[in-house]
Design a protein around this motif. Structure first.
Motif, PDB file in Angstrom:
ATOM      1  N   GLU A   9       0.832  -1.208   0.000  1.00  0.00           N
ATOM      2  CA  GLU A   9       0.000   0.000   0.000  1.00  0.00           C
ATOM      3  C   GLU A   9       0.868   1.260   0.000  1.00  0.00           C
ATOM      4  O   GLU A   9       0.604   2.205  -0.746  1.00  0.00           O
ATOM      5  N   GLN A  10       1.900   1.265   0.816  1.00  0.00           N
ATOM      6  CA  GLN A  10       2.815   2.405   0.850  1.00  0.00           C
ATOM      7  C   GLN A  10       3.501   2.582  -0.494  1.00  0.00           C
ATOM      8  O   GLN A  10       3.699   3.695  -0.964  1.00  0.00           O
ATOM      9  N   LYS A  11       3.858   1.475  -1.109  1.00  0.00           N
ATOM     10  CA  LYS A  11       4.524   1.496  -2.413  1.00  0.00           C
ATOM     11  C   LYS A  11       3.651   2.187  -3.452  1.00  0.00           C
ATOM     12  O   LYS A  11       4.110   3.059  -4.186  1.00  0.00           O
ATOM     13  N   MET A  12       2.381   1.837  -3.499  1.00  0.00           N
ATOM     14  CA  MET A  12       1.468   2.428  -4.478  1.00  0.00           C
ATOM     15  C   MET A  12       1.268   3.922  -4.204  1.00  0.00           C
ATOM     16  O   MET A  12       1.268   4.727  -5.132  1.00  0.00           O
ATOM     17  N   ASP A  13       1.112   4.292  -2.947  1.00  0.00           N
ATOM     18  CA  ASP A  13       0.941   5.701  -2.591  1.00  0.00           C
ATOM     19  C   ASP A  13       2.188   6.511  -2.927  1.00  0.00           C
ATOM     20  O   ASP A  13       2.102   7.610  -3.481  1.00  0.00           O
ATOM     21  N   TYR A  14       3.336   5.976  -2.584  1.00  0.00           N
ATOM     22  CA  TYR A  14       4.593   6.686  -2.822  1.00  0.00           C
ATOM     23  C   TYR A  14       4.877   6.813  -4.313  1.00  0.00           C
ATOM     24  O   TYR A  14       5.335   7.857  -4.779  1.00  0.00           O
ATOM     25  N   ALA A  16       2.621   6.939  -6.738  1.00  0.00           N
ATOM     26  CA  ALA A  16       1.704   7.959  -7.271  1.00  0.00           C
ATOM     27  C   ALA A  16       2.191   9.357  -6.897  1.00  0.00           C
ATOM     28  O   ALA A  16       2.152  10.281  -7.720  1.00  0.00           O
ATOM     29  N   HIS A  17       2.650   9.515  -5.673  1.00  0.00           N
ATOM     30  CA  HIS A  17       3.155  10.808  -5.207  1.00  0.00           C
ATOM     31  C   HIS A  17       4.358  11.254  -6.033  1.00  0.00           C
ATOM     32  O   HIS A  17       4.427  12.406  -6.481  1.00  0.00           O
ATOM     33  N   ARG A  20       3.355  12.403  -9.493  1.00  0.00           N
ATOM     34  CA  ARG A  20       2.784  13.753  -9.486  1.00  0.00           C
ATOM     35  C   ARG A  20       3.892  14.801  -9.396  1.00  0.00           C
ATOM     36  O   ARG A  20       3.850  15.827 -10.096  1.00  0.00           O
TER      37      ARG A  20
END
Length: 60
Positions: A9-14, A16-17, A20
């Motif tokens: 989950e952290q991997k996907m959020d990071y 995407a961040h 951006r």
């Protein structure tokens, strides 16, 4: 250089961040008076994306 292991989950959020951030930096590159400084941030963002794809967070 420091690497930290990320959960899925952290991997996907990071990831995407960082994407951006890279997008914003590419836009900024068009309008800046100092493109070499922005290029350094772009290089760091690219490296962070590569690490995030492998499940790590890259930081200085």
């Amino acid at each position: 250089m420091m690497l930290k292991k990320l959960t899925t989950e952290q991997k996907m959020d990071y990831l995407a961040h960082q994407r951006r951030i890279l997008h914003k930096l590419r836009q900024e590159m068009e309008y800046t008076r100092n493109p070499s400084a922005v290029q350094q941030y772009i290089d760091f963002a690219r490296l962070s994306i590569i690490c995030a794809k492998r499940g790590y967070m890259y930081s200085n």
